[in-house]
Every structure is written in structure tokens, then in C-alpha cells.
Design a protein around this motif. Structure first.
Motif, mmCIF file in Angstrom:
data_model
loop_
_atom_site.group_PDB
_atom_site.id
_atom_site.type_symbol
_atom_site.label_atom_id
_atom_site.label_comp_id
_atom_site.label_asym_id
_atom_site.label_seq_id
_atom_site.Cartn_x
_atom_site.Cartn_y
_atom_site.Cartn_z
ATOM 1 N N THR A 20 0.802 -1.332 -0.117
ATOM 2 C CA THR A 20 0.067 0.111 0.012
ATOM 3 C C THR A 20 0.904 1.426 -0.192
ATOM 4 O OG1 THR A 20 -0.261 0.104 2.466
ATOM 5 C CG2 THR A 20 -1.996 -1.131 1.309
ATOM 6 N N ASP A 21 0.198 2.316 -0.448
ATOM 7 C CA ASP A 21 0.968 3.614 -0.631
ATOM 8 C C ASP A 21 2.314 3.550 -1.218
ATOM 9 O OD1 ASP A 21 -1.005 4.620 0.992
ATOM 10 O OD2 ASP A 21 0.007 4.031 2.874
ATOM 11 N N LEU A 22 2.467 2.912 -2.570
ATOM 12 C CA LEU A 22 3.386 2.612 -3.187
ATOM 13 C C LEU A 22 3.236 3.469 -4.329
ATOM 14 C CD1 LEU A 22 3.964 -1.355 -3.040
ATOM 15 C CD2 LEU A 22 5.011 0.505 -1.694
ATOM 16 N N ASP A 23 4.366 3.781 -4.978
ATOM 17 C CA ASP A 23 4.652 4.526 -6.166
ATOM 18 C C ASP A 23 3.921 3.712 -7.370
ATOM 19 O OD1 ASP A 23 6.364 4.824 -8.811
ATOM 20 O OD2 ASP A 23 5.987 6.547 -8.073
ATOM 21 N N GLU A 24 3.324 4.422 -8.235
ATOM 22 C CA GLU A 24 2.671 3.685 -9.512
ATOM 23 C C GLU A 24 3.631 2.530 -10.306
ATOM 24 O OE1 GLU A 24 1.052 6.387 -12.303
ATOM 25 O OE2 GLU A 24 -0.844 6.435 -11.095
#
Length: 623
Positions: free
Chosen positions: A221-225
Motif C-alpha cells: 500500500t501507498d506505493l509509487d505507480e
């Protein structure tokens, strides 16, 4: 005990007997005292002599054993008895106190006779040629930083030691000394122990499956694309599905053309490459590095490194992950204990510049004794890659352009000869990276850094379809990485090619707006532009004209001739550079370049390559 009982009986007899005549009593008491004192002196002397001999024997180095074991990598340590009965009672306590006293005497005599061994090592029966090893070990742990550095240098320069002496250093030195030896150019490989045995794979498991499990254990979660893209791609694919797709490389909308093309060369490494690409992205996040280490990632990556010794792409990605993890100082001891140092030492001594540079980056991030800068992913020091006493007077930064790379952009012109044959030739005649081979030799007082970032001509060939980075975005990203590497602390010269020159101009403009980056501006002494399209490129114009087939990338669109963004960048840079104390040198093309086998054009025409202001222009015959 018998001595004590005898004394008690004598005392009782003396106390309970009836008073005899005076003369007889006097001589009887004298005889009893003599008997008691003599027995006490004799017994005590024997006891002390026995204990001293036993202690001396335990502290004596058996030279015969050493002579027999010189070729073995062992250090013999006397173990403590496990019999609990020997560790209790008055006798044990007496022996313990006696040993303490004798040790103090030995330490005092050692301090007087051979001072360097005081407090730490005993010199009993140690020959002179053995002293150097232990002296250097003790010196390498000194509180004085200069003494530590000198000790490491002396170890690295030693050539006359026996094999077992190198092994003693390998087993007894601390982390700081080991990394120092690894970053010493002429250090002997025997200083570095082989990696410990790797743990067995789980039953009915494979390296591929272990990589998947490691990747799945990381936060999602909350990762760069792009991190999400690489992670989902690695987790969703399997060896079977990739094998089924092997017949159709032109898969629009599948995994992407570049993966199918590159993985076709090494089919056995395809799935691992997907996982490694994802792990490279994850390792840029410090908390994810902790997860990788906690879940056995260091051992798994080492196993993969050994399995793919014939696949440089796999090994480079593993080195990138390791280099990112080394940015976190609390992981240094774990990286060393896992046995990576010996692998890194072999890699940094390689004649392949890319392999050596990746290893040099990791070791520099591990070396907190002499290196304060941190080299993030994509920032490679070409010189000096080892510790050096040569003071660094300036930094020279190499920034490649569109479809370039940190190493291949700066190679000598290719010809029909096989490149693999050239690697082993004399670098004075041919080089795969002239800043590393030639510039470092001519100007050893420079720190030479080459930067790498991903670019593509078309969105079909983008490594990450969601990654559409503008020049402004890339310049801020590179500026942050270069400042972390200490760029700006000394005079700076920028060497750029193609789009790299536009990035340099944008970086300097951005740095002028940030107080914390002011040192980069103040220390910039010169800029060299190699075929930089200040006013756009015909190649970009050609790509845009057939955009429905090529789907030109954002980088190509920004390089279009007479682009408004380029005009703004050019005007802003000229205004910025008016009163600055640096020189500009531009190289321009005079001959066309072949793009493939059919297209021939000037990629950057003369009118676009010149700033037309204050710089010096030279002709560039071939680039």
C-alpha cells in the motif's frame, strides 16, 4: 585439607595439655612452630608452583601446533570446562584469585618489556613474526581514526604473510576494518572469508517461489505507480505463462515489448528478472529494506547471484538492491555477516567496468569510516573506486542523454570487432568507458561520477508504462541524489550529452531557487555540452510525425523542434548564466548518424546545438 587438620590437632594438644616444666615447654613450642611453619611453606610453595606452571601452559602458544596448522584457516581457542563441580568450592576460588594476580604480573611485565601488547594480548612464547598481526589488529581498533586508517593500509600492503596469518585477520577483524580492506586496491583476497553456507530451500520450493514470497511479504500500500506495476507483474506471472507467451513477442498490452525482447536471451531468468525489478524499486524505501533483510532476502539474493553468474543483468539488479540496502547503516552488520563482502571484493576487481562500478557503489555506502556521502541508485563513482590518500580537488559529472546509460554512452566508437574481445585489450587503445579509463588516469585528483536514469523513445518500449517523467521531474530527482552524494562541496564540472544537457540546465535553475542547493551553483566551474538540442531535435520531430505508430514518449515530445518548453528553458538559463563564474563549451555534429540500417540524419543540427551566446563551439565529427 590434611595440612589444616594437622595444625588444628597441634593447637588442641598445646591448649589442653597440663603445663610441663618451663624449659621443656619452651623448646617443645619452638619445635611445633617450626614444624607448622615448614609444612605451610612447603605445601604453599608446591601449590603456587603447580598453579603458575598450569597457567603458563594455558597461556603458551604451542609453536609445533602452529607450524602444523599454518595452512589451515583456524584460530585455536581453549575452551572452559563444562564440569560444574570444578567451578565451586574453596579450591576453585583460590585458583581464580591466584590466576588474577599472576595475570596482573604478566600484564605488567608485558607493558614494561613489550608495551604494545599491554591490556589485550599476552606475549608469552609468541615469536617476533607473529607480533605484527596482533599489533595491526589492535591498532585497527584504536580510538584514533588516523591510527585505524594506517593499520588498514599496512594490512592491505602486506605481501609476505603466510596463509594462516591472513586468515587470522579475516576472523579477528571488526566490520570497520573488513570494509576498509575491501576498499583497498591491493588487498589480498585471503582477508575475506567465504560466504557461510546458505540455508536450504523449503521442501517443494524453488528460488522463483522464494522470490515471490519475499516480494509478497513487502508492504503493498501507498506505493509509487511503477512499484505497484513491477510488483503486480512479478506476482501475477509464472514460468508456465511466460513460456506460453514466448512465441509472441509483439504482445501489445501484455508485459510490454522490452521485457519480451530482453528476456528471450536468458529464458531461465525471466521470472527472476521481474521479481528483481520490483525488489529494486522496493529497496529504495528504507522500511522495505528492513523487511527484505528480516525475511532472508540477503541469503536469497546471494543464492540467485551464484545461480546466474552467466547473466550480467541479473547480477547488476542484485547489486542495485544491495547498494540500496547499504544506504541504511543499521543493516551494515547484517550485510557483512551474510558473506557479501567477499563477493563484492571479487566484483570490484573485475575488468568489466559496469560490474566493478556497481560493487564500488555498495562498498562505498558500507564504508562510513572514510565516506560521508551516500550514493543512491543511479549514481556511480567511476573514480576513485577505492580508498585513496590523493586529495580530491573537483567533481566531474557525466549526464547521458535519450536512450543512453551511465557507461555505454561514454564508450569508444563501436566497430566490427566483438566488444567482448575488446574488454580484455589494453585500455589505452580501446575503452568501454573513457571517463573511467582515460580521464581518471590523466587527472587522478578528480572524483568522476556518472549518472543513470531511464529513458525511452516510445511508450511501447517504456520499462514502466505509468512512468512519464518530464525534464522538470527528472532534474529534481537527480539534483536530490547528487546533493546526497556530496556534489557541491567542491568545484564541479558538468559533462552532458543530448537530453542530459537540458537536465543540467534545469538542475542549475532549480538549485538556484533552493538555499540548501546553493553550494552547487557557487561551485559550478564549467559545463560541456555534447550535441545538446537546445532548440529541439529532428529525431523528436520525426517520431512525433508518426506518433500513431511509435507513440513517442514524453521525453521525445519535449525535445520537439521549437518546443515552447525548450524555449523557456533556454531563455531562463541564459538569464541565469549571465553573471555566473563558469565557462561553457559546446560540441556540435558535422556528420550524419545512422539510426538503424536505413535512416541517416543529423540528430542535433548545428543551429540547435549552439547556445549562441557566450559559449565556445567545436565540431564533433562522430559521437
Amino acid at each position: 585439607m590434611s595440612l589444616a587438620a594437622y595444625c588444628v590437632i597441634c593447637c588442641r594438644r598445646m591448649g589442653t595439655s597440663t603445663p610441663p616444666p618451663k624449659s621443656n615447654t619452651y623448646w617443645r613450642d619452638v619445635r611445633n612452630i617450626i614444624k607448622f611453619t615448614g609444612s605451610l611453606i612447603l605445601g604453599g610453595s608446591l601449590f603456587i608452583t603447580y598453579e603458575v606452571l598450569a597457567l603458563k601452559k594455558s597461556l603458551t602458544l604451542d609453536t609445533q601446533v602452529v607450524e602444523k596448522e599454518k595452512m589451515k584457516s583456524y584460530i585455536y581457542v581453549h575452551t572452559v570446562s563444562l564440569d560444574k563441580r570444578e567451578n565451586h568450592g574453596i579450591t576453585y576460588q583460590a585458583r581464580k584469585e591466584l590466576h588474577k594476580a599472576v595475570r596482573k604480573v604478566l600484564a605488567t611485565s608485558a607493558r614494561i618489556l613489550r608495551g604494545p601488547f599491554a591490556d589485550t594480548f599476552s606475549t608469552i612464547d609468541i615469536e617476533d613474526h607473529e607480533c605484527a598481526v596482533w599489533l595491526l589488529l589492535r591498532k585497527s581498533k584504536s580510538d584514533d581514526r588516523a591510527a585505524r586508517l594506517q593499520a588498514v593500509q599496512e594490512m592491505a600492503e602486506t605481501r609476505h604473510w603466510h596463509d594462516y596469518q591472513y586468515r587470522i585477520i579475516a576472523q579477528a577483524c571488526d566490520l570497520r576494518t573488513l570494509i576498509g580492506l575491501a576498499r583497498s586496491k591491493d588487498s589480498d583476497l585471503r582477508f575475506f572469508l567465504c560466504p557461510p553456507p546458505l540455508p536450504s530451500l523449503k521442501e517443494d520450493s524453488s528460488v522463483e517461489e522464494e522470490l515471490r514470497q519475499l516480494l509478497a511479504s513487502l508492504p503493498q500500500t501507498d506505493l509509487d505507480e511503477c512499484i505497484q506495476y513491477f510488483t503486480s507483474l512479478a506476482l501475477s506471472e509464472s514460468s508456465q505463462s511466460l513460456a506460453a507467451q514466448k512465441g509472441g513477442l509483439w504482445c501489445f498490452g501484455g508485459n510490454g515489448l522490452p521485457y519480451a525482447e530482453s528476456f528471450g536471451e536468458v529464458p531461465s531468468a525471466t521470472v527472476e528478472m521481474f521479481c528483481l525489478e520490483a525488489l529494486v524499486k522496493h529497496s529504495e524505501i528504507p522500511t522495505h529494506c528492513d523487511k527484505i533483510e528480516a525475511n532472508g532476502g540477503l541469503q536469497l539474493l546471494q543464492r540467485l547471484y551464484q545461480l546466474h553468474k552467466d547473466c550480467p543483468k541479473v547480477q547488476r539488479n542484485i547489486m542495485r538492491i544491495l547498494g540500496n540496502m547499504a544506504l541504511n547503516e543499521h543493516l551494515h552488520s547484517t550485510i557483512v555477516r551474510s558473506g557479501w563482502v567477499s563477493i563484492l571484493v571479487e566484483a570490484i576487481k573485475s575488468h568489466h567496468i559496469m560490474e566493478a562500478s556497481h560493487a564500488a557503489r555498495t562498498l562505498a555506502n558500507l564504508d562510513r569510516e572514510t565516506v560521508q556521502d551516500k550514493y543512491q541508485d543511479g549514481v556511480y563513482v567511476l573514480h576513485p573506486q577505492y580508498r585513496t590518500s590523493q586529495p580530491i580537488k573537483a567533481d566531474v559529472l557525466f549526464i547521458h542523454g535519450l536512450m543512453g546509460a551511465a557507461f555505454k554512452t561514454w564508450r569508444q566508437q563501436d566497430n566490427d570487432q566483438n566488444l567482448t574481445e575488446k574488454v580484455s585489450e589494453d585500455e589505452t587503445k580501446y575503452t568501454t568507458c573513457w571517463p573511467k579509463s582515460w580521464l581518471a588516469r590523466d587527472c587522478p585528483a578528480l572524483r568522476i561520477i556518472s549518472v543513470e536514469y531511464d529513458t525511452s523513445l516510445s511508450d511501447w518500449r517504456a520499462r514502466c508504462p505509468m512512468e512519464r517523467k518530464s525534464i522538470a521531474f527528472r532534474s529534481n530527482e537527480l539534483l536530490r541524489k547528487l546533493r546526497a552524494a556530496g556534489v557541491g562541496d567542491r568545484p564541479v564540472i558538468w559533462v552532458s550529452h543530448s537530453m542530459g544537457g537540458l537536465l543540467v540546465k534545469k538542475m542549475l535553475l532549480e538549485a538556484s531557487k533552493k538555499p540548501e542547493m546553493s553550494t552547487i551553483i557557487n561551485n559550478t566551474r564549467g559545463i560541456i555540452f555534447y550535441s545538446v538540442p537546445h532548440h529541439g531535435s529532428h529525431l523528436a520531430e520525426y517520431s512525433v510525425n508518426i506518433r500513431y505508430l511509435l507513440f513517442p514518449s514524453l521525453e521525445v515530445k519535449e525535445l520537439s523542434k521549437d518546443s515552447p518548453a525548450l524555449k523557456t528553458l533556454q531563455d531562463d538559463f541564459l538569464e541565469f548564466a549571465k553573471d555566473r563564474n563558469f565557462q561553457v563549451l559546446s560540441f556540435v555534429e558535422t556528420l550524419p548518424t545512422y539510426i538503424g540500417s536505413m535512416i541517416k540524419l543529423h540528430v542535433v543540427p548545428l543551429e540547435s546545438a549552439g547556445i549562441h551566446s557566450f559559449e565556445t563551439c567545436l565540431s564533433l565529427v562522430s559521437w
